[in-house]
Write an enzyme that holds these catalytic residues in place. Structure first.
Site, PDB file in Angstrom:
ATOM      1  N   TYR A 160      41.043  27.965  29.666  1.00  0.00           N
ATOM      2  CA  TYR A 160      41.748  28.097  30.493  1.00  0.00           C
ATOM      3  C   TYR A 160      41.512  25.776  30.687  1.00  0.00           C
ATOM      4  CZ  TYR A 160      43.782  27.486  34.931  1.00  0.00           C
ATOM      5  OH  TYR A 160      45.493  27.041  36.182  1.00  0.00           O
ATOM      6  N   LYS A 164      43.759  22.789  30.326  1.00  0.00           N
ATOM      7  CA  LYS A 164      44.638  21.975  30.644  1.00  0.00           C
ATOM      8  C   LYS A 164      44.279  20.778  30.327  1.00  0.00           C
ATOM      9  CE  LYS A 164      47.172  24.405  33.396  1.00  0.00           C
ATOM     10  NZ  LYS A 164      48.676  24.341  33.249  1.00  0.00           N
ATOM     11  N   THR A 190      44.848  28.969  45.427  1.00  0.00           N
ATOM     12  CA  THR A 190      45.817  29.083  45.951  1.00  0.00           C
ATOM     13  C   THR A 190      46.011  30.455  46.446  1.00  0.00           C
ATOM     14  OG1 THR A 190      46.393  27.023  44.923  1.00  0.00           O
ATOM     15  CG2 THR A 190      48.058  27.733  45.969  1.00  0.00           C
ATOM     16  N   ARG A 201      42.041  37.927  41.156  1.00  0.00           N
ATOM     17  CA  ARG A 201      41.723  36.564  41.825  1.00  0.00           C
ATOM     18  C   ARG A 201      41.144  37.112  43.633  1.00  0.00           C
ATOM     19  NH1 ARG A 201      45.553  31.546  40.123  1.00  0.00           N
ATOM     20  NH2 ARG A 201      47.000  33.605  40.509  1.00  0.00           N
TER      21      ARG A 201
HETATM   22  N1  UDP Z   1      34.865  36.639  43.333  1.00  0.00           N
HETATM   23  C1  UDP Z   1      34.610  37.486  44.046  1.00  0.00           C
HETATM   24  N2  UDP Z   1      35.006  38.429  43.441  1.00  0.00           N
HETATM   25  C2  UDP Z   1      35.590  38.851  43.417  1.00  0.00           C
HETATM   26  C3  UDP Z   1      36.902  37.861  42.522  1.00  0.00           C
HETATM   27  C4  UDP Z   1      36.219  36.981  42.794  1.00  0.00           C
HETATM   28  O1  UDP Z   1      32.725  36.945  44.109  1.00  0.00           O
HETATM   29  O2  UDP Z   1      36.716  40.252  43.178  1.00  0.00           O
HETATM   30  C5  UDP Z   1      34.231  35.502  43.116  1.00  0.00           C
HETATM   31  C6  UDP Z   1      34.184  34.644  41.451  1.00  0.00           C
HETATM   32  O3  UDP Z   1      32.940  34.770  40.943  1.00  0.00           O
HETATM   33  C7  UDP Z   1      33.957  33.364  42.374  1.00  0.00           C
HETATM   34  C8  UDP Z   1      35.232  33.023  43.758  1.00  0.00           C
HETATM   35  O4  UDP Z   1      35.244  34.486  43.748  1.00  0.00           O
HETATM   36  O5  UDP Z   1      33.214  32.470  42.543  1.00  0.00           O
HETATM   37  C9  UDP Z   1      36.677  32.835  43.194  1.00  0.00           C
HETATM   38  O6  UDP Z   1      36.993  33.761  42.144  1.00  0.00           O
HETATM   39  P1  UDP Z   1      38.822  33.363  41.905  1.00  0.00           P
HETATM   40  O7  UDP Z   1      38.455  34.176  40.202  1.00  0.00           O
HETATM   41  O8  UDP Z   1      39.290  33.867  42.514  1.00  0.00           O
HETATM   42  O9  UDP Z   1      39.293  31.988  41.530  1.00  0.00           O
HETATM   43  P2  UDP Z   1      38.394  30.908  40.711  1.00  0.00           P
HETATM   44  O10 UDP Z   1      38.306  29.727  41.393  1.00  0.00           O
HETATM   45  O11 UDP Z   1      37.216  31.655  39.840  1.00  0.00           O
HETATM   46  O12 UDP Z   1      39.020  29.970  38.941  1.00  0.00           O
END
Ligand code: UDP
Length: 324
Positions: A160, A164, A190, A201
């Protein structure tokens, strides 16, 4: 002084191509532009987008949709002449990175190339939706657009991040070589209605866990940070960039920064949930902090996020409830 954005009152008579229209952000943008009077043509292969998002748009008579894999070729648009081409077609959840890495790389390289060629041939304005992921695990905080990033080119997120970065490079190359009228946005985290409940996410995970009374799965110790933007605020930011006159990238998002632990606690509180937090392993290369510096966008526009985290979480939870 940079030139201030002048936003159009209407887009009647304009035609917009939206690649990735079934996704939650693109379908919200599509609806915004349909309401401004534009004709919108959507493309998607439904690899991560939802048919329900297209059904929602199909109630507008100015909306057309074609199912296709843009990296294998664009449809024959016959007499359609696009004024704006929005390159918004890419899976963006870390769970997608392990399952469909090659599709992600192809859409952001071959797919973006085809959209840029169309923009060049039709003299359309082109917008590439890039990501805060181009900064990788950032060494400077908050992130400014001049920062060139700290990306692992072979890690699990590289399909990704690097594709990008390639898409941004190709967008600037089309601008420099062919004078295509390009824009680049870097979207920070977002969330909002129309996301997939099983998106993976953090916000959809935590909301659905909280609503079901299940354990909230914080990865790592929860000290990593993210800054969360509600989807309509993101649309507002994108609209301002599209009508700016600047070709270099703009950060788009909301600077309100939360540790992931705090994010879990807030969601439990706002939804009145009985869920408990549990801690699970931190995924490899998970960025430790992320927050947009918005000075560039705010120096040319009145952009300001309007929807608070509490309100955004409530609205998103209502959406997930409505699906059940
Ligand atoms: N995360 C978490 N629990 C979940 C999903 C994500 O603690 O069930 C954490 C993940 O490790 C990251 C943050 O939340 O530190 C944001 O993760 P996300 O997958 O939303 O997107 P990212 O910003 O990492 O692309």
């Amino acid at each position: 002084m940079p030139q201030r954005v002048v936003l159009p009152q209407t887009l009647e008579g304009k035609t917009i191509l939206i690649a990735g229209a079934a996704g939650f952000v693109p379908s919200t943008i599509a609806e915004f532009y349909l309401n401004l009077g534009a004709k919108v043509v959507g493309l998607d292969n439904f690899i991560t987008g939802s048919k329900s998002n297209i059904e929602l748009l199909s109630k507008y008579k100015n909306f057309e949709f074609t199912e296709c894999n843009i990296y294998e070729g664009l449809p024959n648009f016959k007499d359609l002449k696009f004024d704006y081409i929005l390159s918004l077609a890419s899976p963006a959840s870390p769970i997608d990175f392990s399952e469909i890495p090659l599709e992600i790389m192809r859409v952001n390289s071959e797919g973006t190339l085809k959209l840029l060629e169309l923009a060049r041939d039709q003299k359309a304005r082109f917008l590439e939706a890039s990501t805060s992921e181009v900064y990788g695990d950032p060494e400077i905080h908050p992130q400014v657009e001049e920062y060139v990033g700290c990306v692992n080119p072979i890690g699990p997120r590289s399909c990704y991040d690097e594709s990008k970065r390639f898409a941004e490079a190709m967008t600037m190359s089309f601008h420099r070589r062919y004078n295509v009228d390009t824009r680049i946005i870097r979207i920070f985290n977002t969330y909002g209605p129309r996301m997939r409940p099983n998106d993976g996410r953090v916000i959809p995970n935590f909301i659905n866990q909280a609503m079901a009374g299940e354990d909230i799965t914080v990865y790592g110790d929860g000290s990593q940070t993210r800054s969360f933007c509600y989807v309509t605020d993101l649309v507002d930011a994108i609209h301002n960039v599209l009508f700016s006159e600047i070709h270099t990238p703009f950060n788009c998002g909301n600077p309100d920064e939360y540790t992931i632990k705090k994010c879990a606690e807030e969601i439990i509180k706002v939804l009145g949930s009985s869920s408990k937090i549990i801690y699970m392993p931190l995924p490899e290369d998970d960025p430790k902090k992320r927050r947009p510096n918005l000075n560039k966008l705010q120096s040319i526009s009145d952009y300001k996020p309007k929807v608070s985290f509490e309100e955004g979480i409530k609205r998103t939870a209502e959406y997930f409830k409505s699906l059940k």
